[in-house]
Write a protein that holds these residues in place. Sequence first.
Motif, PDB file in Angstrom:
ATOM      1  N   PRO A 201      65.096 -20.802 -68.362  1.00  0.00           N
ATOM      2  CA  PRO A 201      63.654 -20.909 -68.279  1.00  0.00           C
ATOM      3  C   PRO A 201      62.984 -20.025 -68.266  1.00  0.00           C
ATOM      4  N   ASN A 202      61.569 -19.751 -68.518  1.00  0.00           N
ATOM      5  CA  ASN A 202      60.942 -18.689 -68.277  1.00  0.00           C
ATOM      6  C   ASN A 202      60.505 -18.403 -67.082  1.00  0.00           C
ATOM      7  N   GLU A 203      60.351 -19.711 -66.078  1.00  0.00           N
ATOM      8  CA  GLU A 203      60.058 -19.590 -64.943  1.00  0.00           C
ATOM      9  C   GLU A 203      61.103 -20.356 -64.045  1.00  0.00           C
ATOM     10  N   ILE A 204      61.135 -19.728 -62.793  1.00  0.00           N
ATOM     11  CA  ILE A 204      62.063 -20.191 -61.789  1.00  0.00           C
ATOM     12  C   ILE A 204      61.330 -20.705 -60.406  1.00  0.00           C
ATOM     13  N   PRO A 205      61.962 -21.715 -59.776  1.00  0.00           N
ATOM     14  CA  PRO A 205      61.098 -21.872 -58.556  1.00  0.00           C
ATOM     15  C   PRO A 205      61.610 -20.598 -57.598  1.00  0.00           C
ATOM     16  N   LEU A 206      60.629 -20.523 -56.600  1.00  0.00           N
ATOM     17  CA  LEU A 206      60.419 -19.240 -55.900  1.00  0.00           C
ATOM     18  C   LEU A 206      61.705 -19.425 -54.794  1.00  0.00           C
ATOM     19  N   ALA A 209      64.820 -18.272 -56.554  1.00  0.00           N
ATOM     20  CA  ALA A 209      64.704 -16.824 -56.717  1.00  0.00           C
ATOM     21  C   ALA A 209      65.169 -16.067 -55.458  1.00  0.00           C
ATOM     22  N   TRP A 213      68.280 -13.606 -54.823  1.00  0.00           N
ATOM     23  CA  TRP A 213      68.152 -12.013 -54.568  1.00  0.00           C
ATOM     24  C   TRP A 213      68.879 -11.989 -53.094  1.00  0.00           C
TER      25      TRP A 213
ATOM     26  N   LEU B 200      51.309 -18.334 -52.152  1.00  0.00           N
ATOM     27  CA  LEU B 200      52.280 -18.138 -53.020  1.00  0.00           C
ATOM     28  C   LEU B 200      52.578 -19.070 -53.912  1.00  0.00           C
ATOM     29  N   PRO B 201      52.925 -18.907 -55.156  1.00  0.00           N
ATOM     30  CA  PRO B 201      53.377 -19.720 -56.108  1.00  0.00           C
ATOM     31  C   PRO B 201      54.417 -20.571 -55.582  1.00  0.00           C
ATOM     32  N   ASN B 202      54.536 -21.738 -56.303  1.00  0.00           N
ATOM     33  CA  ASN B 202      56.014 -22.540 -56.466  1.00  0.00           C
ATOM     34  C   ASN B 202      57.179 -21.678 -57.386  1.00  0.00           C
ATOM     35  N   GLU B 203      56.752 -21.372 -58.437  1.00  0.00           N
ATOM     36  CA  GLU B 203      57.304 -20.855 -59.489  1.00  0.00           C
ATOM     37  C   GLU B 203      57.003 -19.470 -59.921  1.00  0.00           C
ATOM     38  N   ILE B 204      57.983 -18.696 -60.137  1.00  0.00           N
ATOM     39  CA  ILE B 204      57.809 -17.267 -60.608  1.00  0.00           C
ATOM     40  C   ILE B 204      58.341 -16.888 -61.882  1.00  0.00           C
ATOM     41  N   PRO B 205      57.767 -16.079 -62.787  1.00  0.00           N
ATOM     42  CA  PRO B 205      58.558 -15.637 -64.081  1.00  0.00           C
ATOM     43  C   PRO B 205      59.853 -15.148 -63.767  1.00  0.00           C
ATOM     44  N   LEU B 206      60.979 -15.814 -64.482  1.00  0.00           N
ATOM     45  CA  LEU B 206      62.062 -15.177 -64.403  1.00  0.00           C
ATOM     46  C   LEU B 206      62.410 -13.581 -64.438  1.00  0.00           C
ATOM     47  N   ALA B 209      61.406 -12.376 -61.076  1.00  0.00           N
ATOM     48  CA  ALA B 209      62.515 -12.656 -60.052  1.00  0.00           C
ATOM     49  C   ALA B 209      63.436 -11.604 -60.372  1.00  0.00           C
ATOM     50  N   VAL B 239      56.569  -9.973 -55.914  1.00  0.00           N
ATOM     51  CA  VAL B 239      56.248 -11.395 -55.834  1.00  0.00           C
ATOM     52  C   VAL B 239      55.120 -11.683 -54.813  1.00  0.00           C
TER      53      VAL B 239
END
Lengths: 320, 320
Positions: A201-206, A209, A213, B200-206, B209, B239
């Motif tokens: 996916p281009n985006e993943i849930p925070l 993520a 990490w 903060l957003p729920n999703e972030i770009p891969l 991340a 982020v």
Amino acid sequence: MKTVRGFASATVGNVACGFDVLGFAIKEPGDEVILTLSERKHSSCPVTISSISGDEGKLPLDPKKNTSSFVVLKFLEHLRAQKGIAFNGHISLELKKHLPLSSGMGSSAASAAAALAAANELLGQPCTKMELVHFAIEGERVACGSAHADNAAPAILGNFVLIRSYTPLDLIVIPPPDELYCSLVHPHTELRTSFARSVLPNEIPLKMATQQWGNVGALVAGLLTADYPLIGRSLIDVVAEPKRAPLIPGFFEVKEAAQRAGALGCSIAGSGPSIFAFSSSPDTAREAGIAMQEAFLTSKAKLPSDMWVSPICREGARIL
Amino acid sequence: MKTVRGFASATVGNVACGFDVLGFAIKEPGDEVILTLSERKHSSCPVTISSISGDEGKLPLDPKKNTSSFVVLKFLEHLRAQKGIAFNGHISLELKKHLPLSSGMGSSAASAAAALAAANELLGQPCTKMELVHFAIEGERVACGSAHADNAAPAILGNFVLIRSYTPLDLIVIPPPDELYCSLVHPHTELRTSFARSVLPNEIPLKMATQQWGNVGALVAGLLTADYPLIGRSLIDVVAEPKRAPLIPGFFEVKEAAQRAGALGCSIAGSGPSIFAFSSSPDTAREAGIAMQEAFLTSKAKLPSDMWVSPICREGARIL
């Protein structure tokens, strides 16, 4: 006429949680590149490919399209532009491929790294290994369309390499713990990096993520403190593995087999289809590797495979 | 009647790139909790609060709602349920708050950790420090609605603590390099954690991340190998900081001032509004701290502030 034989080994990118930022080199297998220097020009291009073996005729002979010759051209360009070293001779390149293509074993990076090590030796070591990494990364762009470093950097530098940043390139070499062994299993099937990338996916849930990490930090801590159980607990990829595992027939059975055999952890090598496992002894690594091969064979797709057991390579690309 | 005085210091969560997975403790300032044990029950609740100072009357006196007493109740419950230790006496709790509320300095975690250290001592140390972390995390749920560990864990354990996983809780204690100093500046304004979280957003770009986890791995490597420049280069949060910085008047000026004064790096402490910087000497840390205070004062919002310079605390919550 002067001849130099360069060697660089297989590398595993991603290393579970370290998607796009972590890779390591094993000791063998690897690719060999033999460069022969003559003082006078042969053709308009200063590098030509004399032969390629082990690729079943799949790799291009055009020196601007083949990764191993392309990186030597970049290296020569750099010498001229940045170091004022003009090259007026000719380099003939022979590539002996021992790594399977599109395997997730860093095949293109190994060829590039072997060629660069040989070229640097041939011309009196004008570049540091860290400089060579830049050209190896350019080779990855030619090989698979994306200039990623997670195979190229460990192929040159050995060890684990963490890519903190691409712009500027900031590589952190992490020496492996002494008793870490890798089982690498390559099933006889191909998976193109570009396809394996297209399922992400281009985006993943925070939250996802954050989990990833946490594992990356823990894996680095485990490696630097030789905490093998922690290395095992950190080998979790919640981002790429769930999407890519279905592209590898038998993945779940193979992973379970590795873990049942006592491996610390197991995940996809690069973008697959090879699968790696870590163990804290060579015996366990061998048992895990055999169990993984059996699982590939007895899974639905009944895939035969090759398997290697190796410690982590500390040396990187070298001259034979 | 037996009295024990517990102390736990300020902590900084997130640590730039380590959003929700990393935190560290400084040596001072901190909160004090004085527990007095009497053998017989006073009320239906085994813990009561006798006094709170330093909170300007803002914290609840109800022992089930105040973080410091709540975690002691959890601790007693655990002793009864898990260790078969019944508590039939009464604990009177006095809380001396020295940390500002809603400051990003781990104020609630410090109170909880000080109370737990004291309670554990009072009852003959039935729990390990690692066990106490669980109750301190429960306290965070009461204090701010989310059971996060990035303040609670270092408040109890000291050092840097990496939270690899919440389920099961897997904490990795990372000892600080000897010459790492923190400048912590608290501007006189409040920022509620829940609000700072809502931006903060729920999703972030891969890709974002990936960048973040490259920095997390590098920061852990920098800490474990005492590579101060690497620590500095890794203190990048792509982020949360870009979203939260606008909520802190003067943030960009303060960060720039810290870096100009020679700090390794600078970011938001927890969810703010406090800002921390790391330096590799106490002198630089003091200069950076003073520069940060000046920047807060001369920025548009003209905020006065408090400032502390401290090494990283290795000890964690303790008995005074």
